[in-house]
Scaffold this active site. Structure first.
Site, mmCIF file in Angstrom:
data_model
loop_
_atom_site.group_PDB
_atom_site.id
_atom_site.type_symbol
_atom_site.label_atom_id
_atom_site.label_comp_id
_atom_site.label_asym_id
_atom_site.label_seq_id
_atom_site.Cartn_x
_atom_site.Cartn_y
_atom_site.Cartn_z
ATOM 1 N N ASP A 1 35.158 39.870 40.070
ATOM 2 C CA ASP A 1 35.667 39.462 38.760
ATOM 3 C C ASP A 1 36.063 40.742 38.000
ATOM 4 O O ASP A 1 35.343 41.748 38.073
ATOM 5 C CB ASP A 1 34.564 38.710 37.993
ATOM 6 C CG ASP A 1 35.114 37.984 36.784
ATOM 7 O OD1 ASP A 1 35.177 36.746 36.829
ATOM 8 O OD2 ASP A 1 35.492 38.653 35.795
ATOM 9 N N VAL A 2 37.177 40.688 37.270
ATOM 10 C CA VAL A 2 37.622 41.903 36.573
ATOM 11 C C VAL A 2 36.637 42.354 35.492
ATOM 12 O O VAL A 2 36.718 43.487 35.032
ATOM 13 C CB VAL A 2 39.027 41.769 35.933
ATOM 14 C CG1 VAL A 2 40.121 41.868 36.950
ATOM 15 C CG2 VAL A 2 39.148 40.542 35.079
ATOM 16 N N TYR B 1 45.567 32.911 23.993
ATOM 17 C CA TYR B 1 46.257 33.578 25.107
ATOM 18 C C TYR B 1 47.287 34.584 24.581
ATOM 19 O O TYR B 1 47.310 35.744 25.000
ATOM 20 C CB TYR B 1 46.926 32.526 25.993
ATOM 21 C CG TYR B 1 47.783 33.125 27.076
ATOM 22 C CD1 TYR B 1 47.199 33.740 28.181
ATOM 23 C CD2 TYR B 1 49.182 33.100 26.992
ATOM 24 C CE1 TYR B 1 47.990 34.295 29.180
ATOM 25 C CE2 TYR B 1 49.964 33.652 27.982
ATOM 26 C CZ TYR B 1 49.373 34.252 29.073
ATOM 27 O OH TYR B 1 50.150 34.810 30.053
HETATM 28 N N1 NAP Z 1 52.809 32.024 35.205
HETATM 29 C C1 NAP Z 1 53.365 32.299 34.013
HETATM 30 O O1 NAP Z 1 54.150 31.496 33.469
HETATM 31 C C2 NAP Z 1 53.061 33.603 33.319
HETATM 32 C C3 NAP Z 1 53.880 33.951 32.236
HETATM 33 C C4 NAP Z 1 53.618 35.147 31.570
HETATM 34 C C5 NAP Z 1 52.580 35.971 31.976
HETATM 35 N N2 NAP Z 1 51.799 35.605 33.036
HETATM 36 C C6 NAP Z 1 50.711 36.499 33.433
HETATM 37 O O2 NAP Z 1 50.850 36.810 34.799
HETATM 38 C C7 NAP Z 1 49.576 37.212 35.319
HETATM 39 C C8 NAP Z 1 49.359 36.540 36.657
HETATM 40 O O3 NAP Z 1 49.330 35.142 36.489
HETATM 41 P P1 NAP Z 1 50.006 34.115 37.517
HETATM 42 O O4 NAP Z 1 51.048 33.380 36.794
HETATM 43 O O5 NAP Z 1 50.371 34.801 38.779
HETATM 44 O O6 NAP Z 1 48.804 33.084 37.717
HETATM 45 P P2 NAP Z 1 47.824 32.793 38.961
HETATM 46 O O7 NAP Z 1 48.623 32.382 40.148
HETATM 47 O O8 NAP Z 1 46.806 31.871 38.404
HETATM 48 O O9 NAP Z 1 47.168 34.204 39.292
HETATM 49 C C9 NAP Z 1 46.165 34.777 38.481
HETATM 50 C C10 NAP Z 1 45.472 35.870 39.255
HETATM 51 O O10 NAP Z 1 44.504 36.487 38.391
HETATM 52 C C11 NAP Z 1 43.242 36.464 39.030
HETATM 53 N N3 NAP Z 1 42.170 36.290 38.052
HETATM 54 C C12 NAP Z 1 42.121 35.431 37.018
HETATM 55 N N4 NAP Z 1 40.961 35.580 36.349
HETATM 56 C C13 NAP Z 1 40.278 36.561 36.978
HETATM 57 C C14 NAP Z 1 39.015 37.173 36.766
HETATM 58 N N5 NAP Z 1 38.200 36.814 35.773
HETATM 59 N N6 NAP Z 1 38.621 38.154 37.622
HETATM 60 C C15 NAP Z 1 39.414 38.505 38.646
HETATM 61 N N7 NAP Z 1 40.623 37.980 38.890
HETATM 62 C C16 NAP Z 1 41.040 37.006 38.071
HETATM 63 C C17 NAP Z 1 43.290 35.289 39.994
HETATM 64 O O11 NAP Z 1 42.336 35.547 41.032
HETATM 65 P P3 NAP Z 1 41.661 34.388 41.942
HETATM 66 O O12 NAP Z 1 42.718 33.344 42.166
HETATM 67 O O13 NAP Z 1 41.310 35.099 43.202
HETATM 68 O O14 NAP Z 1 40.511 33.885 41.167
HETATM 69 C C18 NAP Z 1 44.733 35.343 40.472
HETATM 70 O O15 NAP Z 1 44.875 36.266 41.515
HETATM 71 C C19 NAP Z 1 48.538 36.829 34.253
HETATM 72 O O16 NAP Z 1 48.143 37.991 33.552
HETATM 73 C C20 NAP Z 1 49.324 35.912 33.322
HETATM 74 O O17 NAP Z 1 48.840 35.959 32.010
HETATM 75 C C21 NAP Z 1 52.020 34.433 33.722
#
Ligand code: NAP
Length: 269
Positions: free
Chosen positions: A64-65, A157
């Site tokens: 976990d981060v 968020y």
């Molecule tokens: N999808 C969008 O529309 C969007 C838009 C703008 C910004 N973002 C940003 O993009 C980034 C990646 O998100 P994503 O869209 O790729 O979503 P995602 O597929 O849900 O990926 C999130 C990643 O973060 C990891 N994670 C979450 N909480 C964690 C914790 N407490 N400790 C360690 N690892 C953790 C997850 O690890 P595990 O799965 O292994 O738990 C997963 O690898 C995030 O910062 C999000 O805010 C996303």
């Protein structure tokens, strides 16, 4: 000048899915070696195998981060197994959808711990090591298009993402004399597990198929589009990575016409 990324290392948090996984695969395709981090060991191993298939080295770190020793493990792995840290992409994070007046202190603290404090600590630790070693580098943080404005139910968020944006901007000025680039990344709605997980975190049932219902096509993208933009930025560093102009225009309109934009925003479900 275009940077040659061959043999350079990058640490990517949240590399087990979505934007982080796509970025790892694209970075490997241009010759980078990768420290992959996530909580889901199985999904992380799958991404690692894609990196190795591209002929590059992959080290996986599970945790976990918010674990206090995680950053030392990540940076230690890059130094011990990949010849040193060059780039870091603090990407791990989650969304949370609830009206501001219903968000509890614990929920707010948790999302700041994961999205903001952990990312800030990792970039800070990486910067200190690069400065001590007298080496250049590139630090990136995954903020969001909604760092510049917010929508209903995304207050907690978007507050974390705005905080990330500010830190990146200040760090960029502070670290420039050390040859260290800093970039904030601002994705629009991206087809990942993010929205389904955001619903679950807020206590609603999982509905992966319906996660993007009602999102206009001009606001939707694939994670590979973000990954490609990040690789372009690693090659030619820039302050911010944006993959669409629309949200920047929207943000400007919200600054200049807040009442009008609130009226429009109230109609967005
Ligand atoms: N999808 C969008 O529309 C969007 C838009 C703008 C910004 N973002 C940003 O993009 C980034 C990646 O998100 P994503 O869209 O790729 O979503 P995602 O597929 O849900 O990926 C999130 C990643 O973060 C990891 N994670 C979450 N909480 C964690 C914790 N407490 N400790 C360690 N690892 C953790 C997850 O690890 P595990 O799965 O292994 O738990 C997963 O690898 C995030 O910062 C999000 O805010 C996303």
């Amino acid at each position: 000048m275009r940077r040659d990324l061959t043999g350079k290392s990058i640490i990517i948090t949240g590399a087990s899915s979505g934007i982080g996984a796509a970025t790892a695969i694209r970075c490997a395709a241009v010759g980078m070696d990768i420290v992959l981090h996530g909580r889901d060991a199985e999904r992380l191993a799958h991404v690692a195998s894609r990196v190795r298939d591209a002929g590059r080295r992959a080290v996986t770190i599970v945790g976990d981060v918010t674990e206090p020793d995680l950053n030392d493990r990540l940076l230690g792995a890059a130094e011990g197994e990949l010849g040193g840290v060059y780039a870091v992409f603090a990407n791990a994070g989650y969304g949370f959808k609830k009206p501001a007046h219903e968000v509890t202190d614990d929920e707010l603290r948790r999302i700041f711990d994961v999205n903001f404090f952990a990312a800030n600590a990792l970039l800070g630790a990486a910067a200190r090591r690069l400065i001590a070693a007298g080496r250049p580098g590139h630090l990136l943080m995954c903020s969001s298009a909604i760092a510049l404005f917010t929508t209903q139910r995304f207050s907690a968020y978007s507050a974390t993402k705005a905080a990330q944006h500010h830190v990146c901007r200040a760090m960029r000025m502070e670290l420039a004399p050390h040859g260290i680039e800093v970039t904030s990344v601002h994705p629009i709605t991206t087809r990942t597990d993010f929205f389904d997980r955001a619903a679950v975190y807020a206590g609603r049932p999982s509905d992966p198929d319906g996660a993007f219902d009602g999102v206009p096509r001009w606001l939707l993208q694939r994670p590979e589009q973000v990954a490609d933009a990040i690789v372009r930025c690693l090659r030619r560093p820039r302050p911010e990575v944006w993959t669409a102009l629309g949200p920047r225009i929207l943000a400007a309109a919200m600054h200049v016409f807040p009442r009008l934009m609130d009226t429009i925003g109230r109609r967005v479900p």
